[in-house]
Design a protein around this motif. Structure first.
Motif, PDB file in Angstrom:
ATOM      1  N   THR A 198       0.823  -1.202   0.000  1.00  0.00           N
ATOM      2  CA  THR A 198       0.000   0.000   0.000  1.00  0.00           C
ATOM      3  C   THR A 198       0.861   1.257   0.000  1.00  0.00           C
ATOM      4  OG1 THR A 198      -1.647  -1.218   1.257  1.00  0.00           O
ATOM      5  CG2 THR A 198      -1.892   1.174   1.171  1.00  0.00           C
ATOM      6  N   ILE A 272       4.478   4.362  -3.451  1.00  0.00           N
ATOM      7  CA  ILE A 272       3.657   5.536  -3.126  1.00  0.00           C
ATOM      8  C   ILE A 272       3.465   6.335  -4.406  1.00  0.00           C
ATOM      9  CG2 ILE A 272       3.517   7.656  -1.782  1.00  0.00           C
ATOM     10  CD1 ILE A 272       5.215   6.285   0.348  1.00  0.00           C
ATOM     11  N   GLY A 313      -3.170  10.764   7.631  1.00  0.00           N
ATOM     12  CA  GLY A 313      -3.506   9.353   7.751  1.00  0.00           C
ATOM     13  C   GLY A 313      -3.537   8.865   9.186  1.00  0.00           C
ATOM     14  N   VAL A 322      -4.533   5.419   8.398  1.00  0.00           N
ATOM     15  CA  VAL A 322      -4.657   5.160   6.971  1.00  0.00           C
ATOM     16  C   VAL A 322      -3.268   5.292   6.357  1.00  0.00           C
ATOM     17  CG1 VAL A 322      -5.750   5.886   4.809  1.00  0.00           C
ATOM     18  CG2 VAL A 322      -7.004   6.085   6.982  1.00  0.00           C
ATOM     19  N   ASP A 323      -2.872   4.299   5.563  1.00  0.00           N
ATOM     20  CA  ASP A 323      -1.536   4.329   4.975  1.00  0.00           C
ATOM     21  C   ASP A 323      -1.357   5.550   4.076  1.00  0.00           C
ATOM     22  OD1 ASP A 323      -0.435   1.992   6.098  1.00  0.00           O
ATOM     23  OD2 ASP A 323      -1.565   0.755   4.694  1.00  0.00           O
ATOM     24  N   GLY A 325       0.099   5.940   1.313  1.00  0.00           N
ATOM     25  CA  GLY A 325      -0.134   5.724  -0.110  1.00  0.00           C
ATOM     26  C   GLY A 325      -1.579   5.949  -0.509  1.00  0.00           C
ATOM     27  N   ILE A 326      -2.509   5.668   0.382  1.00  0.00           N
ATOM     28  CA  ILE A 326      -3.928   5.904   0.108  1.00  0.00           C
ATOM     29  C   ILE A 326      -4.220   7.401   0.089  1.00  0.00           C
ATOM     30  CG2 ILE A 326      -6.260   5.515   0.963  1.00  0.00           C
ATOM     31  CD1 ILE A 326      -5.278   2.878   2.143  1.00  0.00           C
ATOM     32  N   ILE A 327      -3.641   8.131   1.019  1.00  0.00           N
ATOM     33  CA  ILE A 327      -3.864   9.582   1.083  1.00  0.00           C
ATOM     34  C   ILE A 327      -3.323  10.265  -0.173  1.00  0.00           C
ATOM     35  CG2 ILE A 327      -3.413  11.680   2.390  1.00  0.00           C
ATOM     36  CD1 ILE A 327      -5.217   9.724   3.839  1.00  0.00           C
ATOM     37  N   THR A 328      -2.114   9.902  -0.600  1.00  0.00           N
ATOM     38  CA  THR A 328      -1.541  10.538  -1.795  1.00  0.00           C
ATOM     39  C   THR A 328      -2.344  10.196  -3.043  1.00  0.00           C
ATOM     40  OG1 THR A 328       0.020   8.697  -2.081  1.00  0.00           O
ATOM     41  CG2 THR A 328       0.780  10.608  -0.824  1.00  0.00           C
ATOM     42  N   ALA A 329      -2.924   8.994  -3.094  1.00  0.00           N
ATOM     43  CA  ALA A 329      -3.759   8.630  -4.237  1.00  0.00           C
ATOM     44  C   ALA A 329      -5.020   9.482  -4.283  1.00  0.00           C
ATOM     45  CB  ALA A 329      -4.119   7.150  -4.180  1.00  0.00           C
ATOM     46  N   LEU A 330      -5.611   9.734  -3.115  1.00  0.00           N
ATOM     47  CA  LEU A 330      -6.815  10.568  -3.062  1.00  0.00           C
ATOM     48  C   LEU A 330      -6.526  11.992  -3.523  1.00  0.00           C
ATOM     49  CD1 LEU A 330      -8.365   9.385   0.332  1.00  0.00           C
ATOM     50  CD2 LEU A 330      -9.181   8.866  -1.973  1.00  0.00           C
TER      51      LEU A 330
END
Length: 348
Positions: A198, A272, A313, A322-323, A325-330
């Motif tokens: 992730t 990431i 996160g 929250v990892d 990588g999820i935040i940067t994707a959003l």
């Protein structure tokens, strides 16, 4: 005196004449924001830490629970800053080398190649050492970058931005499927690295940072050295050659530096995405398109972005997290859509 700026990647905003004053102000603002985010990253979390406890922990006084939290968060914050700076710089260099505003280690499949190489090394070669992770990730990133460029260069028109983006997206999807195929029958490997896939900095420690730091430093130096050459490449190969620029050497040095940064960052923090896409576009608004300013600014803003993403996160789902990588994707996915729409509009 107003500086003469190079042309930005095709599809990016037109260059603006930016004097040294606004550039220094933008850089100073970014550094101040990074410093503030670093303090917040150390003091905020499941247990908030007061400024007094922070200073006591930094001073090495008797440790309590809050100061122990500081000692745990310091490596995490430092790793987030290093990885963010590496990805921001790599993205700016990739966009400069390819003159492609969609260039990004994730979009072009570079991080997916590094991830696949690491998973293959773990599953089939028993890879376990941090240094081994880094070397294998760098090799995978390099192989993937070459593959995507070759595929994107096929057909009429050569390596256009859209063809490179499509080739990178297809390669990332294929590599992700291969990673899943390798991990699913191997429960032990999957359990160990499902969070790594992730992308995150939660397992940071000083040993990991010390292992990856030389690779990041070498990659950074290679990228910064060719900043003036990237300005020449932005004018086109023919004009750059006429100005005396050694095009092949500049591209090779820049690509090597970017691959080192991407591979090392992926090995230590997982894949990431979107940092390398978002950061250079934001930095051009702050400091123009001159790579001598754009590259250092991308490092600072990249470090600030990933530190902020890690902080968010940790705060939005307390006591869980929250990892990053999820935040940067959003954050990055909408920016990617905006850039693509802008490119399509200019092509009409």
């Amino acid at each position: 005196m107003t500086a003469v700026l190079d042309s930005p990647p095709r599809g990016a905003a037109r260059p603006r004449a930016v004097t040294a004053g606004p550039r220094l102000a933008g850089l100073a603002l970014a550094v101040a924001a990074l410093g503030g985010l670093a303090v917040l990253s150390v003091t905020l979390g499941v247990r908030d830490v007061s400024l007094e406890d922070l200073l006591a922990a930094l001073g090495g006084l008797d440790e309590n629970v809050s100061q122990a939290a500081v000692h745990k968060r310091l490596p995490r914050t430092l790793l987030a800053m290093l990885v963010g700076a590496a990805l921001g710089l790599a993205g700016a260099v990739m966009q400069g080398v390819t003159r492609n505003p969609l260039a990004d280690p994730g979009i072009l499949g570079v991080t997916a190649g590094a991830s696949l190489a690491v998973v293959v090394g773990i599953a089939f070669a028993g890879l376990s050492s941090p240094t081994g992770f880094i070397w294998v990730a760098i090799a995978g990133a390099a192989a993937s970058a070459v593959f995507v460029y070759v595929v994107g260069s096929l057909g009429r028109g050569g390596a256009t931005p859209l063809k490179l983006a499509l080739a990178g997206a297809a390669t990332s999807a294929a590599f992700s499927s291969l990673i899943s195929a390798i991990l699913l029958p191997r429960i032990a490997v999957m359990d160990s690295f499902r969070f790594w896939q992730t992308g995150g900095v939660g397992g940071a420690n000083l040993e990991r940072i010390g292992t990856v730091l030389p690779f990041l430093l070498i990659g950074t130096l290679l990228c910064l050295v060719v900043a003036r050459g990237l300005n020449s490449l932005a004018l086109g190969d023919d004009l750059a050659a006429g100005l005396g620029e050694r095009i092949a050497l500049t591209r090779a040095a820049a690509a090597t530096g970017a691959v080192l940064l991407c591979g090392a960052a992926t090995a230590v923090a997982g894949p990431i995405g979107f940092v390398g896409l978002v950061v250079p576009h934001a930095c051009r608004l702050l400091g123009g398109s001159d790579h001598r300013w754009l590259l250092p600014l991308s490092m600072v803003v990249g470090a600030a972005l990933l530190t902020a993403a890690d902080l968010v996160g940790r705060l939005v789902a307390r006591p869980s997290e929250v990892d990053v990588g999820i935040i940067t994707a959003l954050v990055g996915a909408p920016v990617f859509i905006v850039v693509v729409r802008r490119m399509r509009g200019r092509a009409l």
